[in-house]
Motif scaffolding. Structure first.
Motif, PDB file in Angstrom:
ATOM      1  N   ARG A 154     -61.033  65.065  45.163  1.00 18.56           N
ATOM      2  CA  ARG A 154     -60.241  64.405  43.969  1.00 18.56           C
ATOM      3  C   ARG A 154     -60.618  65.108  42.617  1.00 18.56           C
ATOM      4  O   ARG A 154     -59.777  65.235  41.808  1.00 18.56           O
ATOM      5  CB  ARG A 154     -60.474  62.914  43.957  1.00 18.56           C
ATOM      6  CG  ARG A 154     -60.098  62.172  44.962  1.00 18.56           C
ATOM      7  CD  ARG A 154     -59.818  60.756  44.768  1.00 18.56           C
ATOM      8  NE  ARG A 154     -61.080  60.138  44.064  1.00 18.56           N
ATOM      9  CZ  ARG A 154     -60.949  58.819  43.346  1.00 18.56           C
ATOM     10  NH1 ARG A 154     -59.826  58.182  43.510  1.00 18.56           N
ATOM     11  NH2 ARG A 154     -62.096  58.303  43.323  1.00 18.56           N
ATOM     12  N   ALA A 155     -61.969  65.497  42.651  1.00 16.94           N
ATOM     13  CA  ALA A 155     -62.338  66.241  41.529  1.00 16.94           C
ATOM     14  C   ALA A 155     -61.391  67.413  41.103  1.00 16.94           C
ATOM     15  O   ALA A 155     -61.249  68.022  40.077  1.00 16.94           O
ATOM     16  CB  ALA A 155     -63.633  66.624  41.463  1.00 16.94           C
ATOM     17  N   PHE A 156     -60.658  68.081  41.961  1.00 16.05           N
ATOM     18  CA  PHE A 156     -59.592  69.097  42.010  1.00 16.05           C
ATOM     19  C   PHE A 156     -58.295  68.786  41.639  1.00 16.05           C
ATOM     20  O   PHE A 156     -57.362  69.494  41.528  1.00 16.05           O
ATOM     21  CB  PHE A 156     -59.811  70.086  43.088  1.00 16.05           C
ATOM     22  CG  PHE A 156     -61.052  70.855  43.567  1.00 16.05           C
ATOM     23  CD1 PHE A 156     -61.374  71.916  42.668  1.00 16.05           C
ATOM     24  CD2 PHE A 156     -61.851  70.511  44.453  1.00 16.05           C
ATOM     25  CE1 PHE A 156     -62.471  72.671  42.883  1.00 16.05           C
ATOM     26  CE2 PHE A 156     -63.235  70.900  44.493  1.00 16.05           C
ATOM     27  CZ  PHE A 156     -63.534  72.249  43.675  1.00 16.05           C
ATOM     28  N   GLY A 157     -58.177  67.515  41.311  1.00 18.37           N
ATOM     29  CA  GLY A 157     -56.835  66.854  41.088  1.00 18.37           C
ATOM     30  C   GLY A 157     -55.970  66.537  42.586  1.00 18.37           C
ATOM     31  O   GLY A 157     -54.732  66.121  42.435  1.00 18.37           O
ATOM     32  N   LEU A 158     -56.593  66.683  43.679  1.00 13.40           N
ATOM     33  CA  LEU A 158     -55.937  66.354  44.718  1.00 13.40           C
ATOM     34  C   LEU A 158     -55.921  64.666  45.140  1.00 13.40           C
ATOM     35  O   LEU A 158     -56.882  64.220  44.668  1.00 13.40           O
ATOM     36  CB  LEU A 158     -56.663  67.210  46.066  1.00 13.40           C
ATOM     37  CG  LEU A 158     -56.593  68.555  46.016  1.00 13.40           C
ATOM     38  CD1 LEU A 158     -57.481  69.324  47.120  1.00 13.40           C
ATOM     39  CD2 LEU A 158     -55.272  69.021  46.478  1.00 13.40           C
TER      40      LEU A 158
END
Ligand code: HAM
Length: 533
Positions: A154-158
């Motif tokens: 999620r930290a990568f925007g996924l």
């Protein structure tokens, strides 16, 4: 000379061609990996890239052993480049676990080597984020680890539309295996059991007829295996993990899927793999519980349950590119110093040194070169400002600052250059935080005087938590008076001489005043509290 197949060259952006890899993207991934692991209280470790061959032949499993880069070194030792981190980690933990409180929560970003058939998402070298927990048998540790895996992605925007964690359990498969062998004349043999897991591991990738024959040889029918998978009845530990993740609001990211069993031999309990939602790419990450590995590698001396996962950089990068989730990685500098008058090179070097000492990214041309070439280089390097030293009409040394975005120019005394560069840094950040380093203060739009927010007392947000600021507040009107009241005569004189910025900077570094600031939408509130004088 060419590089070896399956190995990568990492270049700074902009990339010379699409065949090479981005060193900037790699750093971006590493930074996120580290940041999320730390958020979960994991500490970083590392081990040697070359290990005794035996470390992997003991328990990693046939597949990884077949892929080893191994050789005999000059001291006649059988060695291998590490294909995975887990055996190294288990060895390290077994050696010094007594020095660490349990549960041990550690992470690493090793480069790993596997002589694999090169294909999409699989190379012969990759970086792998490893996060592992030792000394906790409770499934709350499995849930914690899976939450970390989800949050890392999620930290990568996924989002849940991009990836899913497929959850399974070796225990569930062990049950099925034992049920299947109980009534047969076949004795329960660990090698057969592992062979069985290997067939399951390849079920999705192999021809059904081939799997069927292999299963039949072990006394299983493909129908019973398929039925077991489609029933997907969660074990008690999986129920627990699902409930735990659900309490965190992370239920949408996981699903029980017994197609996953994991190829590595050492897993003993919950296992999982992260996949892109469309199922187009290879696994992004995989891991699970391995409660016997430390005992095995320590020759029975240390018995600690363990669990962890590994996430490779290759598939992750592919997915981020596909989803257009990678930021632009342009070169960036705070300042490029133009040296047009060689007699000022010494002064220029002094200024550059000061800027670098203060943490600014500053560069210049090493040798005398035409001004237009210098300016062009400043643009190419993404400099926010150019700085040129010159002597003004009164014979004083001045710095000509040019904002390369607005093209605005300003002539300032050299000691003010740093302040102007810092203003930009502060303006670009929309965060509201405690200011430890006063050089991050915001000043008015023209950069000359303090710009303060009026009205309600400011709120200071640190790590998402709002704090009420205590102590007197500086406003436009009272800034001077307030400083007068907390500064000594000498200090105040210095303030009048230096101006607000440099003064506060010195004052703060002497440890005599606590200064808190908050910035919201580009405005700043300052709070001073007098400490011991
Ligand atoms: P693994 O499933 O072999 O697990 O690898 C984990 C991840 O590393 C894969 O999902 C994939 O993203 C990446 N990876 C593996 N091999 C390659 C390759 N040849 N090229 C590119 N990426 C690759 C392990 O290695 C376990 N030791 C993980 C673990 C840690 N289990 C417990 N703790």
């Amino acid at each position: 000379m060419e590089r070896l197949p399956g190995f990568r060259d990492f270049y700074p952006e902009p990339l010379p061609n699409p065949d090479v890899w981005s060193a900037d993207a790699r750093n971006y991934i590493f930074e996120k990996w580290r940041a999320v692991a730390r958020r979960y209280g994991f500490r970083e470790y590392d081990g040697p890239p070359l290990e005794p061959l035996e470390l992997y032949t003991v328990k990693s499993g046939a597949e990884i052993v077949a892929q080893l880069y191994n050789f005999v070194d000059k001291g006649d030792r059988a060695v291998a480049l590490r294909p995975e981190m887990t055996p190294t980690l288990a060895r390290m933990v077994a050696a010094h676990e007594r020095n660490y409180k349990k549960p041990i929560k550690w992470f690493a970003l090793p480069q790993l080597f596997r002589y694999e058939r090169q294909q999409r998402g699989r190379l012969r070298e990759h970086f792998q984020f490893n996060a592992d927990i030792f000394g906790e048998a409770d499934p709350s540790a499995d849930a914690e680890l899976i939450a970390l895996l989800i949050d890392t992605l999620r930290a990568f925007g996924l989002t849940a539309n991009d990836f899913v964690i497929r959850l399974s359990s070796r225990n569930a498969w062990k049950d099925l295996y034992q049920r299947g062998t109980r009534n047969s004349e076949r004795v329960i043999d660990p090698q057969h059991e592992y062979d069985f897991y290997q067939i399951i591991d390849k079920l999705e990738r192999e021809e059904a007829t081939q799997s069927e024959v292999k299963l039949a040889a072990l006394g299983f029918s493909i129908t019973e295996v398929k039925e077991f998978i489609s029933a997907g009845q969660p074990t008690a530990e999986l129920e627990f993990v699902l409930k735990n993740l659900s309490a965190r609001g992370l239920a949408e990211f996981v699903k029980v899927d017994y197609n996953v069993i994991r190829g590595l031999a050492y897993y003993t309990g919950v296992v999982f793999e992260a996949f892109d939602k469309l199922g187009e790419l290879r696994a992004i990450a995989g891991g699970g519980r391995y409660d016997n590995l430390v005992k095995l590698l320590s020759g029975g001396k240390v018995d600690l349950p363990g669990l962890g996962f590994g996430m490779g950089d290759v598939v992750l990068l592919e997915l981020l590119k596909e989803r257009k989730l990678l930021p632009q990685f342009a070169a960036k500098l705070d300042a490029f110093c133009l040296i047009e008058d060689e007699s000022l090179r010494g002064e220029s070097l002094r200024l550059i040194q000061q800027l670098r000492d203060a943490g600014c990214m500053a560069d210049y041309f090493l040798t005398s070169i035409k001004p237009d070439k210098q300016f062009k280089r400043a643009l190419e390097l993404g400099a926010a400002y150019t700085i040129k030293l010159e002597i003004d009409a009164g014979g004083k040394l001045k710095a000509r600052l040019k904002n390369l975005q607005t093209r605005e120019e300003k002539l300032v005394p050299p000691y003010e250059v740093l302040t102007h560069l810092r203003i930009r840094v502060f303006k670009e950040s929309s965060a509201s935080y405690e200011i430890e380093d006063l050089s991050y203060l915001l000043f008015s739009e023209d950069g000359d005087s303090l710009h303060l927010q009026e009205g309600e007392p400011p709120v200071l947000r640190i790590d998402g938590v709002d704090h009420k600021i205590e102590g007197p507040r500086i406003t436009h009107q009272n800034a001077r008076e307030m400083l007068r009241s907390i500064a000594s005569d000498e200090q105040f004189k210095e303030f009048e001489k230096l101006g607000m910025v440099s003064f506060l900077y010195r004052f703060k570094s002497s440890g005599q005043v606590e200064i808190k600031a908050s910035a919201v939408n580009g405005s700043l509130s300052l709070n001073l509290r007098k400490l011991n004088h």
